[in-house]
Design a protein around this motif. Sequence first.
Motif, short mmCIF file in Angstrom:
data_model
loop_
_atom_site.label_atom_id
_atom_site.label_comp_id
_atom_site.label_asym_id
_atom_site.label_seq_id
_atom_site.Cartn_x
_atom_site.Cartn_y
_atom_site.Cartn_z
N LYS A 257 0.45 -1.14 0.08
CA LYS A 257 0.01 0.03 -0.13
C LYS A 257 0.73 1.20 -0.10
O LYS A 257 0.69 2.37 -0.72
N ASN A 258 1.37 1.24 0.77
CA ASN A 258 3.11 2.47 1.13
C ASN A 258 3.66 2.21 -0.22
O ASN A 258 4.57 3.03 -0.79
N GLY A 259 4.18 1.40 -1.77
CA GLY A 259 4.72 1.25 -2.68
C GLY A 259 6.13 1.08 -2.73
O GLY A 259 7.05 0.34 -2.87
N MET A 260 6.40 -0.08 -1.34
CA MET A 260 7.51 -0.48 -0.56
C MET A 260 7.91 -1.62 -1.23
O MET A 260 7.52 -2.87 -0.47
N ILE A 261 7.35 -2.02 -3.17
CA ILE A 261 7.30 -3.61 -3.36
C ILE A 261 8.65 -3.62 -3.03
O ILE A 261 9.15 -5.03 -2.51
N ARG A 262 10.19 -3.86 -2.56
CA ARG A 262 11.15 -4.37 -2.81
C ARG A 262 11.39 -4.57 -1.10
O ARG A 262 11.75 -6.13 -0.44
N VAL A 263 10.76 -4.07 0.09
CA VAL A 263 10.22 -4.42 1.25
C VAL A 263 9.74 -6.46 0.78
O VAL A 263 9.97 -6.89 2.16
N VAL A 264 8.86 -6.06 0.36
CA VAL A 264 7.63 -6.78 0.63
C VAL A 264 8.19 -7.90 -0.31
O VAL A 264 8.24 -9.44 0.26
N GLN A 265 8.77 -8.24 -1.15
CA GLN A 265 10.05 -9.20 -1.72
C GLN A 265 11.16 -9.96 -1.07
O GLN A 265 10.62 -10.95 -0.84
N GLN A 266 12.03 -9.14 -0.18
CA GLN A 266 12.32 -9.33 0.70
C GLN A 266 12.15 -10.10 1.89
O GLN A 266 12.32 -10.52 2.35
N PHE B 93 12.83 -16.71 -13.71
CA PHE B 93 12.60 -16.07 -15.43
C PHE B 93 12.20 -14.64 -15.51
O PHE B 93 12.94 -14.08 -16.53
N PRO B 94 11.70 -14.11 -14.62
CA PRO B 94 11.62 -12.89 -14.76
C PRO B 94 12.64 -11.77 -14.55
O PRO B 94 13.50 -10.65 -15.04
N ALA B 95 13.62 -12.46 -13.41
CA ALA B 95 15.19 -12.19 -13.16
C ALA B 95 16.31 -11.93 -14.19
O ALA B 95 16.48 -10.73 -14.61
N VAL B 96 15.69 -13.21 -14.93
CA VAL B 96 16.61 -13.29 -15.86
C VAL B 96 16.36 -12.26 -17.80
O VAL B 96 17.00 -12.03 -18.33
N LEU B 97 14.46 -12.95 -17.42
CA LEU B 97 14.38 -11.70 -18.09
C LEU B 97 15.20 -10.13 -18.55
O LEU B 97 15.32 -9.40 -19.55
N ASP C 106 6.26 -8.10 -8.75
CA ASP C 106 6.39 -8.48 -10.13
C ASP C 106 7.09 -9.82 -8.83
O ASP C 106 7.38 -9.56 -7.73
N LEU C 107 7.57 -10.51 -9.86
CA LEU C 107 8.21 -11.85 -9.19
C LEU C 107 9.83 -11.35 -9.45
O LEU C 107 10.74 -12.51 -9.53
N ASN C 108 10.35 -10.61 -10.13
CA ASN C 108 11.48 -10.53 -10.40
C ASN C 108 12.33 -9.99 -8.58
O ASN C 108 11.99 -8.66 -8.69
N PHE C 109 13.17 -11.13 -8.05
CA PHE C 109 13.27 -10.51 -6.46
C PHE C 109 15.27 -10.01 -6.81
O PHE C 109 15.51 -10.55 -5.75
N GLN C 110 15.63 -9.68 -7.83
CA GLN C 110 17.17 -9.90 -8.36
C GLN C 110 17.42 -10.81 -8.06
O GLN C 110 16.94 -12.16 -7.85
N LEU C 111 18.80 -10.81 -8.62
CA LEU C 111 19.42 -11.87 -9.48
C LEU C 111 20.56 -12.60 -7.76
O LEU C 111 20.85 -13.58 -7.73
N PHE C 112 20.73 -11.62 -6.70
CA PHE C 112 21.60 -12.07 -5.94
C PHE C 112 20.21 -12.55 -4.37
O PHE C 112 20.87 -13.83 -4.24
N GLU C 113 18.74 -12.25 -4.47
CA GLU C 113 17.79 -12.73 -4.30
C GLU C 113 17.51 -14.52 -4.71
O GLU C 113 17.41 -15.13 -3.76
N THR C 114 17.34 -14.07 -6.05
CA THR C 114 17.20 -15.53 -6.41
C THR C 114 17.71 -16.62 -6.49
O THR C 114 17.74 -17.71 -6.08
N ALA C 115 18.77 -16.78 -6.91
CA ALA C 115 20.51 -16.97 -6.49
C ALA C 115 20.27 -17.53 -5.09
O ALA C 115 21.21 -18.56 -4.75
N THR C 116 20.46 -16.72 -4.61
CA THR C 116 20.26 -17.29 -2.23
C THR C 116 19.24 -18.38 -2.31
O THR C 116 19.54 -19.47 -1.52
N LEU C 117 17.88 -18.35 -2.55
CA LEU C 117 16.37 -18.61 -2.61
C LEU C 117 16.99 -19.94 -2.90
O LEU C 117 16.93 -21.43 -2.53
N PHE C 118 17.92 -20.38 -4.43
CA PHE C 118 17.97 -21.28 -5.16
C PHE C 118 19.02 -22.28 -4.91
O PHE C 118 18.68 -23.48 -4.31
N ILE C 119 19.73 -21.66 -4.33
CA ILE C 119 21.12 -22.09 -3.30
C ILE C 119 20.36 -22.97 -2.16
O ILE C 119 20.99 -24.33 -1.89
N THR C 120 19.53 -22.48 -1.21
CA THR C 120 19.15 -22.54 -0.03
C THR C 120 18.17 -23.94 -0.71
O THR C 120 18.32 -24.84 0.67
#
Length: 428
Positions: free
Chosen positions: A139-148, A201-205, A371-385
Amino acid sequence: MGAREETVHELDGETIAGSPLSVRKMQTFEHVGSLAAVAQTFAPRRTRSRLFMSIYIVIIQAKINVLLPFGPLAVMLRYLTGKHGWVFLFSLIGITPLAERLGYATEQLACYTGPTVGGLLNATFGNATEMIISIYALKNGMIRVVQQSLLGSILSNMLLVLGCAFFAGGMVHCDKDQVFNKASAVVNSGLLLMAVMGLMFPAVLHFTHSEVQYGKSEVALSRFSSCIMLVAYASYLYFQLKSHRSSYNPIVEEEGSNEGDSDEEEVPEITQLEAICWLAVLTIWISVLSGYLVDAIQGASESLNLPVAFISVILLPIVGNAAEHASAIMFAMKDKLDITLGVAIGSSTQISMFVIPFCVVIGWMMGKRMDLNFQLFETATLFITVLVVAFMLQEGTANYFKGLMLILCYLIVAASFFVHIDPAASDD
């Protein structure tokens, strides 16, 4: 004496039976009226005692509720001082017991609804704190806070919660390896890998600049993938709770159902209506504190000299996962690892396959570019985990060493986000 008493009773019965109809009706109504008067006298007293008992069980009995006053203190500090660092810390501490009590009320309600509806309730209210915080941040437009924060919830459940549960259970049962049902763990691992694919896929795209329309294709792909993930999660619920329930019976119940029948039957401590009322009250209070918490994140980052990514990925999920953390460790110490996996890995599956796509759909309705673009660092961390945890679960056994490794992996992740600078801030 016995014969005399019987004679008296017979005389009383004959007197009543032999009386005229009007007299008998009057005597009956007087008797019923006296009972009603007694019931009216004791009903409010019984209701009050039940209310006090419910308040004692939910609010006073749990030791973690000594942290409850921090919530009102956070609200007072917000208007008296305006210091965001203290408001954030006090809100964080105040939400912790509320999240734990929310999980308790959900478990109590699940005792009345049965396993199918209970699973849905745990899916909804078990992650209610994360969903409320995410909706306020959206609601406050803090999309990165939601994703992280949602990413941090998955990492916290899979590494910290599961690691602490394995470690505590392994130390209590150090003479053996604890065993759990591999079928449920394999299905959950597959769903988590599907979630990683949806995020990747959204991050790679985005980072390969191969979009048809820059800035729009990844949002459209995210919304489509979110709908697919929600369908997959609904199918998973039906598959596990209805279609193939027998395939996911806990191993402990199969091996020694006769020994543990008395232990398995949990008697609810509060009534069904009380559980519903407490769920409503706790959800409203968490919503209020979540608003203050989200508003104070940026100020807390500056005053405490902590990166927003570290606050969102590490600190917020620890609060949201308070209920899962406590119950997972408790069940592991009781050698009920199937329930522990259902709490820790099941909660990670719920967040990745339900809460994240749900937030994308809600952002779509709000007109936000979630969106589902969580940036490469976060996506890679999740994949390895996900890969690390999948390898830990493939044997179907657990011990304290596996738990220690998962905890150490979480410390590495926490340190990584402490030195991580979010590139999306400069892009925005």
